[in-house]
Enzyme design. Structure first.
Site, PDB file in Angstrom:
ATOM      1  N   ASP A 197      74.445  12.271  73.126  1.00 25.52           N
ATOM      2  CA  ASP A 197      75.044  11.607  71.959  1.00 25.52           C
ATOM      3  C   ASP A 197      76.430  11.115  72.354  1.00 25.52           C
ATOM      4  O   ASP A 197      76.913  11.386  73.464  1.00 25.52           O
ATOM      5  CB  ASP A 197      75.121  12.559  70.762  1.00 25.52           C
ATOM      6  N   HIS A 245      65.220   4.076  63.402  1.00 28.69           N
ATOM      7  CA  HIS A 245      65.470   3.273  62.191  1.00 28.69           C
ATOM      8  C   HIS A 245      66.841   2.593  62.207  1.00 28.69           C
ATOM      9  O   HIS A 245      67.114   1.742  61.360  1.00 28.69           O
ATOM     10  CB  HIS A 245      65.316   4.125  60.922  1.00 28.69           C
TER      11      HIS A 245
END
Length: 351
Positions: A197, A245
């Protein structure tokens, strides 16, 4: 509110319930922001005592408590109110299942949603202004903790749906709070994990992984998985949870190609996300609009489209496993001939 059996061409009250939906949300947002459930966690209180503890208007506080009773979040006993079990579990600060960060996150999205019509007319996001008023570090922490709150609701179900036999190394792309990583490591004690991340996020991730007692089995790697190479033949499982998404289809296709290279033979990819089925659920459809309001490229994809990314990247035995009415797991295996022995144990994906 929003009861499915109320959907009838002759039932106008269902329309009224939809119109009042934001009223109920604002009642919850306000109560959590004030810390009202924390006060009631001390024991049954009169509206006057609640108002005194919160520094709010006594009569207005009493009216708020009546609405919370109607929502089933507090219970009244004569002149006294106490938390209902649901609120006591999820809305009191410090409790293990606290969802207040998630509630606050939805409250932050409300202003952008009020401009949905503008987003539909223009096709452009309208939610940035309200969100970016706050300090970046505060905003990031609020978001990551909100994602933790929501992930804890289904982390055990996600882990139970995956076959982790032989899994020694797993990669969690955009793992954020690390809730799913922790759930998978608890299921497979021999496994170790890497969470990839952005560096600012990993500062918060470290705190949460340390609190879970898992730092000895987790490597935190700063990077951008939409651009960085992930290695070759390194992992037995790659989890992409609630990340596709955010991006357009082309970015997700390229990501799945790099995931394929990063997996060992026999390894599996797992996409966990909202999914638009042939008959879209309300959960997925509303989240798709949330992406329209708040992101430049985000959207909710269908099973067929996501499955094509995996198959075109080289994955086989692509299957879909629903988790909630609007979300699920899309899984695929990287077979190289002799290792192939997989079986489609969930609903098979077909073009």
């Amino acid at each position: 509110m929003f009861k499915r059996d109320a959907r009838s061409s002759s039932n106008g009250w269902y329309i009224m319930d939809i119109c009042r939906g934001h009223w109920a949300a604002q009642v919850l947002f306000t109560a959590v922001d004030l810390g009202l459930f924390d006060i009631l966690a001390r024991g049954a209180q009169t509206p006057a005592r609640v108002a005194a503890a919160l520094g709010t208007h006594p009569e207005a506080t009493a009216r708020l408590l009546v609405a919370l009773e109607g929502l089933g979040l507090v219970k009244r006993e004569g002149e006294f109110y106490r938390n209902a079990p649901l609120a006591g579990r999820h809305l009191v600060r410090g409790r293990d299942a606290y969802l207040g960060h998630a509630v606050h996150h939805f409250a932050n999205l409300a202003e952008g949603w009020s401009r949905l019509g503008e987003a539909v007319r223009t096709g452009r996001p309208v939610g940035f202004e309200a969100v970016e008023r706050t300090n970046y570090e505060e905003r990031l922490r609020d978001y990551i903790l909100a994602m933790r709150d929501q992930a804890r609701l289904k982390a055990d179900r996600l882990a139970a749906a995956l076959d982790l036999s032989g899994c020694e190394r797993l990669l969690d792309l955009g793992g954020g709070p690390g809730v799913y990583t922790v759930a998978l490591l608890k299921k497979e004690p021999r496994a170790r994990a890497t969470i990839l991340d952005l560096a600012p996020t990993l500062k918060i991730t470290r705190e949460l992984i340390e609190a879970a007692g898992m730092m000895e089995r987790v490597e935190l790697c700063a990077g951008d998985f939409t651009r960085d190479e992930l290695g070759e033949g390194v992992y037995d499982l790659v989890l992409a949870s609630n990340v596709v998404h955010i991006y357009d289809a082309a970015t997700n296709r390229r990501l799945m190609e790099r995931v394929f290279r990063a997996l060992c033979p026999g390894g599996q990819v797992v996409i966990h996300d909202y999914v638009l089925a042939e008959e879209p659920s309300l959960e997925a459809a509303l989240f798709d609009l949330n992406m329209l309001v708040g992101t430049l490229t985000g959207r909710v994809y269908g099973v067929q489209e996501m499955g094509s990314w995996l198959e075109d990247a080289g994955f086989e035995d692509v299957t879909y496993h629903p988790l909630t009415p609007g979300s699920g797991l899309l899984k695929g295996r990287k077979w190289t001939g002799k290792e192939k022995g997989g079986r489609a144990v969930d609903r098979p994906f077909k073009k």
